[in-house]
Design a protein around this motif. Structure first.
Motif, short mmCIF file in Angstrom:
data_model
loop_
_atom_site.label_atom_id
_atom_site.label_comp_id
_atom_site.label_asym_id
_atom_site.label_seq_id
_atom_site.Cartn_x
_atom_site.Cartn_y
_atom_site.Cartn_z
N SER A 1 0.86 -1.18 0.00
CA SER A 1 0.00 0.00 0.00
C SER A 1 0.90 1.23 0.00
O SER A 1 2.08 1.14 0.34
CB SER A 1 -0.93 0.00 1.22
N ILE A 2 0.31 2.36 -0.39
CA ILE A 2 1.11 3.57 -0.50
C ILE A 2 0.29 4.80 -0.09
O ILE A 2 -0.90 4.86 -0.35
CB ILE A 2 1.67 3.73 -1.94
N ASP A 3 0.95 5.71 0.58
CA ASP A 3 0.38 7.02 0.92
C ASP A 3 1.38 8.08 0.49
O ASP A 3 2.59 7.85 0.48
CB ASP A 3 0.15 7.17 2.44
N CYS A 4 0.84 9.25 0.17
CA CYS A 4 1.67 10.40 -0.17
C CYS A 4 1.57 11.41 0.96
O CYS A 4 0.49 11.65 1.47
CB CYS A 4 1.19 11.06 -1.47
N MET A 5 2.70 11.98 1.32
CA MET A 5 2.71 13.04 2.32
C MET A 5 3.22 14.29 1.62
O MET A 5 4.41 14.39 1.29
CB MET A 5 3.62 12.68 3.50
N GLU A 6 2.30 15.19 1.36
CA GLU A 6 2.63 16.44 0.67
C GLU A 6 3.34 17.39 1.63
O GLU A 6 2.88 17.65 2.73
CB GLU A 6 1.37 17.12 0.13
N LEU A 7 4.49 17.87 1.20
CA LEU A 7 5.23 18.86 1.97
C LEU A 7 4.87 20.25 1.46
O LEU A 7 4.58 20.44 0.28
CB LEU A 7 6.73 18.62 1.81
N SER A 8 4.88 21.21 2.35
CA SER A 8 4.50 22.57 1.93
C SER A 8 5.66 23.52 2.06
O SER A 8 6.68 23.26 2.55
CB SER A 8 3.32 23.07 2.74
#
Length: 129
Positions: free
Chosen positions: A122-129
């Motif tokens: 499984s995969i998740d994305c963690m958006e950096l700001s």
């Protein structure tokens, strides 16, 4: 590869260094840990190569492995869940997930165990700001 029996388990050496294997974590790596590390390490390395080849920018990737073992069958590994967390800017989840499928097909360790150990990814994305 040469392996040597020692009082607490088994020892071998590679170009990178010595590896101690034992059923007791106080004396070395447990065999199941090495199996899971091989699967996870290969999978993540292949995934990174694919992302780099496609010039997909990411800051970091964390892979967590959850292991299911069967105590009724010599504590054999039945399932390994690999969960990826990709950190970066403007990540495309669908593209990252598709590349994970390609990595699965090209990881020699996953392909070696696919008929005896269930591998779930499984995969998740963690958006950096």
């Amino acid at each position: 590869m040469d392996f040597y029996l020692k009082d607490e388990g088994v020892r071998t050496s590679f170009e990178f260094g010595q590896l101690n294997i034992a059923s007791d974590e106080n004396h070395g790596f447990r065999p199941f840990q090495l199996m899971v590390a091989s699967i996870a390490g290969c999978s993540l390395s292949v995934y990174r190569k694919i992302l780099d080849k496609q010039r997909i920018k990411y800051e970091d990737i964390k892979l967590t492995a959850e292991v299911t073992r069967n105590s009724d069958e010599s504590n054999r590994i039945e399932k390994v869940k690999l969960h990826y967390v990709v950190k970066g800017y403007r990540l495309n989840h669908d593209k990252l997930a598709k590349n994970l499928e390609v990595a699965r097909k090209n990881c020699s360790m996953v392909q070696s165990v696919k008929d005896s150990i269930e591998i779930e990814e499984s995969i998740d994305c963690m958006e950096l700001s």
